[in-house]
Write a protein that holds these residues in place. Structure first.
Motif, PDB file in Angstrom:
ATOM      1  N   ILE A 283       0.843  -1.200   0.000  1.00 30.38           N
ATOM      2  CA  ILE A 283       0.000   0.000   0.000  1.00 30.38           C
ATOM      3  C   ILE A 283       0.876   1.247   0.000  1.00 30.38           C
ATOM      4  O   ILE A 283       0.726   2.135  -0.835  1.00 30.38           O
ATOM      5  N   SER A 284       1.806   1.321   0.951  1.00 26.90           N
ATOM      6  CA  SER A 284       2.625   2.528   1.131  1.00 26.90           C
ATOM      7  C   SER A 284       3.938   2.490   0.362  1.00 26.90           C
ATOM      8  O   SER A 284       4.549   3.530   0.163  1.00 26.90           O
ATOM      9  N   MET A 285       4.373   1.297  -0.022  1.00 25.78           N
ATOM     10  CA  MET A 285       5.679   1.090  -0.661  1.00 25.78           C
ATOM     11  C   MET A 285       6.823   1.469   0.289  1.00 25.78           C
ATOM     12  O   MET A 285       7.911   1.807  -0.144  1.00 25.78           O
ATOM     13  N   GLU A 286       6.573   1.397   1.593  1.00 25.86           N
ATOM     14  CA  GLU A 286       7.587   1.684   2.603  1.00 25.86           C
ATOM     15  C   GLU A 286       7.996   0.395   3.313  1.00 25.86           C
ATOM     16  O   GLU A 286       7.199  -0.539   3.409  1.00 25.86           O
ATOM     17  N   LEU A 287       9.227   0.367   3.808  1.00 26.38           N
ATOM     18  CA  LEU A 287       9.711  -0.764   4.586  1.00 26.38           C
ATOM     19  C   LEU A 287       8.810  -0.922   5.808  1.00 26.38           C
ATOM     20  O   LEU A 287       8.536   0.053   6.513  1.00 26.38           O
ATOM     21  N   MET A 288       8.338  -2.143   6.055  1.00 26.60           N
ATOM     22  CA  MET A 288       7.374  -2.356   7.144  1.00 26.60           C
ATOM     23  C   MET A 288       8.055  -2.427   8.505  1.00 26.60           C
ATOM     24  O   MET A 288       9.180  -2.898   8.630  1.00 26.60           O
ATOM     25  N   ASN A 289       7.343  -1.932   9.510  1.00 22.47           N
ATOM     26  CA  ASN A 289       7.764  -2.026  10.910  1.00 22.47           C
ATOM     27  C   ASN A 289       6.904  -3.026  11.664  1.00 22.47           C
ATOM     28  O   ASN A 289       7.382  -3.723  12.542  1.00 22.47           O
ATOM     29  N   ASP A 290       5.612  -3.057  11.326  1.00 25.38           N
ATOM     30  CA  ASP A 290       4.643  -3.908  12.017  1.00 25.38           C
ATOM     31  C   ASP A 290       3.828  -4.674  10.967  1.00 25.38           C
ATOM     32  O   ASP A 290       2.663  -4.371  10.728  1.00 25.38           O
ATOM     33  N   PRO A 291       4.466  -5.677  10.311  1.00 20.42           N
ATOM     34  CA  PRO A 291       3.759  -6.403   9.253  1.00 20.42           C
ATOM     35  C   PRO A 291       2.661  -7.302   9.810  1.00 20.42           C
ATOM     36  O   PRO A 291       2.855  -7.961  10.835  1.00 20.42           O
ATOM     37  N   VAL A 292       1.517  -7.295   9.145  1.00 21.28           N
ATOM     38  CA  VAL A 292       0.382  -8.122   9.553  1.00 21.28           C
ATOM     39  C   VAL A 292      -0.228  -8.820   8.335  1.00 21.28           C
ATOM     40  O   VAL A 292      -0.244  -8.276   7.239  1.00 21.28           O
ATOM     41  N   PHE A 293      -0.725 -10.046   8.565  1.00 22.87           N
ATOM     42  CA  PHE A 293      -1.462 -10.780   7.544  1.00 22.87           C
ATOM     43  C   PHE A 293      -2.896 -10.287   7.536  1.00 22.87           C
ATOM     44  O   PHE A 293      -3.497 -10.085   8.587  1.00 22.87           O
ATOM     45  N   ALA A 294      -3.475 -10.151   6.352  1.00 29.76           N
ATOM     46  CA  ALA A 294      -4.896  -9.853   6.208  1.00 29.76           C
ATOM     47  C   ALA A 294      -5.590 -11.099   5.661  1.00 29.76           C
ATOM     48  O   ALA A 294      -4.938 -12.094   5.316  1.00 29.76           O
ATOM     49  N   ALA A 295      -6.913 -11.055   5.559  1.00 31.23           N
ATOM     50  CA  ALA A 295      -7.703 -12.202   5.117  1.00 31.23           C
ATOM     51  C   ALA A 295      -7.379 -12.633   3.692  1.00 31.23           C
ATOM     52  O   ALA A 295      -7.664 -13.768   3.317  1.00 31.23           O
ATOM     53  N   ASP A 296      -6.768 -11.773   2.889  1.00 29.92           N
ATOM     54  CA  ASP A 296      -6.414 -12.144   1.511  1.00 29.92           C
ATOM     55  C   ASP A 296      -5.099 -12.921   1.447  1.00 29.92           C
ATOM     56  O   ASP A 296      -4.671 -13.332   0.370  1.00 29.92           O
ATOM     57  N   GLY A 297      -4.447 -13.131   2.613  1.00 28.90           N
ATOM     58  CA  GLY A 297      -3.194 -13.884   2.657  1.00 28.90           C
ATOM     59  C   GLY A 297      -1.967 -13.034   2.413  1.00 28.90           C
ATOM     60  O   GLY A 297      -0.848 -13.534   2.478  1.00 28.90           O
ATOM     61  N   HIS A 298      -2.149 -11.760   2.147  1.00 29.16           N
ATOM     62  CA  HIS A 298      -1.021 -10.862   1.902  1.00 29.16           C
ATOM     63  C   HIS A 298      -0.650 -10.136   3.192  1.00 29.16           C
ATOM     64  O   HIS A 298      -1.450 -10.017   4.112  1.00 29.16           O
ATOM     65  N   THR A 299       0.575  -9.626   3.213  1.00 28.10           N
ATOM     66  CA  THR A 299       1.080  -8.913   4.381  1.00 28.10           C
ATOM     67  C   THR A 299       1.165  -7.421   4.073  1.00 28.10           C
ATOM     68  O   THR A 299       1.594  -7.026   2.992  1.00 28.10           O
ATOM     69  N   TYR A 300       0.754  -6.630   5.057  1.00 28.33           N
ATOM     70  CA  TYR A 300       0.728  -5.172   4.931  1.00 28.33           C
ATOM     71  C   TYR A 300       1.282  -4.559   6.207  1.00 28.33           C
ATOM     72  O   TYR A 300       1.301  -5.187   7.267  1.00 28.33           O
ATOM     73  N   GLU A 301       1.692  -3.302   6.136  1.00 33.19           N
ATOM     74  CA  GLU A 301       2.037  -2.532   7.325  1.00 33.19           C
ATOM     75  C   GLU A 301       0.732  -2.240   8.061  1.00 33.19           C
ATOM     76  O   GLU A 301      -0.243  -1.779   7.461  1.00 33.19           O
ATOM     77  N   ARG A 302       0.704  -2.537   9.362  1.00 31.36           N
ATOM     78  CA  ARG A 302      -0.536  -2.404  10.140  1.00 31.36           C
ATOM     79  C   ARG A 302      -1.190  -1.025   9.961  1.00 31.36           C
ATOM     80  O   ARG A 302      -2.386  -0.917   9.719  1.00 31.36           O
ATOM     81  N   GLU A 303      -0.413   0.022  10.098  1.00 27.64           N
ATOM     82  CA  GLU A 303      -0.949   1.385  10.010  1.00 27.64           C
ATOM     83  C   GLU A 303      -1.721   1.607   8.703  1.00 27.64           C
ATOM     84  O   GLU A 303      -2.810   2.189   8.698  1.00 27.64           O
ATOM     85  N   PHE A 304      -1.173   1.123   7.594  1.00 27.65           N
ATOM     86  CA  PHE A 304      -1.770   1.409   6.291  1.00 27.65           C
ATOM     87  C   PHE A 304      -2.962   0.506   5.973  1.00 27.65           C
ATOM     88  O   PHE A 304      -3.927   0.957   5.358  1.00 27.65           O
ATOM     89  N   ILE A 305      -2.929  -0.745   6.416  1.00 27.29           N
ATOM     90  CA  ILE A 305      -4.087  -1.611   6.172  1.00 27.29           C
ATOM     91  C   ILE A 305      -5.236  -1.201   7.087  1.00 27.29           C
ATOM     92  O   ILE A 305      -6.407  -1.239   6.684  1.00 27.29           O
ATOM     93  N   GLU A 306      -4.951  -0.747   8.305  1.00 29.02           N
ATOM     94  CA  GLU A 306      -6.026  -0.263   9.181  1.00 29.02           C
ATOM     95  C   GLU A 306      -6.671   0.991   8.587  1.00 29.02           C
ATOM     96  O   GLU A 306      -7.890   1.154   8.641  1.00 29.02           O
ATOM     97  N   GLU A 307      -5.849   1.851   8.013  1.00 35.07           N
ATOM     98  CA  GLU A 307      -6.375   3.042   7.340  1.00 35.07           C
ATOM     99  C   GLU A 307      -7.240   2.632   6.140  1.00 35.07           C
ATOM    100  O   GLU A 307      -8.310   3.185   5.914  1.00 35.07           O
ATOM    101  N   TRP A 308      -6.777   1.660   5.378  1.00 38.00           N
ATOM    102  CA  TRP A 308      -7.532   1.134   4.227  1.00 38.00           C
ATOM    103  C   TRP A 308      -8.900   0.625   4.681  1.00 38.00           C
ATOM    104  O   TRP A 308      -9.915   0.893   4.052  1.00 38.00           O
TER     105      TRP A 308
END
Length: 134
Positions: free
Chosen positions: A66-91
């Protein structure tokens, strides 16, 4: 013997789960549609055919799609992909779909990706040590 196994696999038959391997090569540089040209996710900065290329390719998975930034707090979502928590929560504040596939998600539960977090920390440590040695 009454039973002889055919050594060659059968060709793909519609309605079955068996397929012969495709002769088409797989893409080596996949980037999500949202990856800006020249970004790490788009394959910038990789060196093919060398150990450093492998590290750079691996490092691409350390960046949030989402952000194209190095992750600090990576999390799995229901789609099986990993995102930075801050940006997926915003999404999730305005959407209920996958940022990568745009498919509806079954839930908004986020699970910490501890393994990736450790790999990112090791990557940071190694790049810091390399930069300090220069």
């Amino acid at each position: 013997p009454p039973f002889q196994e055919d050594p060659s696999p059968p060709a793909y038959q519609p309605g079955t789960t068996h397929m012969q391997p495709s002769s088409q090569p797989l893409p080596h540089d996949y980037a999500p549609p949202s990856a800006p040209p020249g970004s790490v996710a788009a394959g910038a900065g990789t060196v093919s055919g060398s150990a450093s290329g492998t590290v750079s390719k691996m490092a691409e998975s350390f960046y949030c799609p989402i952000s194209m930034e190095l992750m600090n707090d990576p999390v799995f979502a229901a789609d099986g992909h990993t995102y930075e928590r801050e940006f997926i929560e915003e999404w999730f504040q305005t959407k209920t779909t996958s940022p990568l596939t745009n498919e509806p998600l079954a839930h908004k539960l986020l699970v910490p990706n501890h393994n990736l977090r450790s790999q990112i920390q090791e990557y940071r440590d190694s790049t810091s040590a390399q930069n300090a040695a220069r």
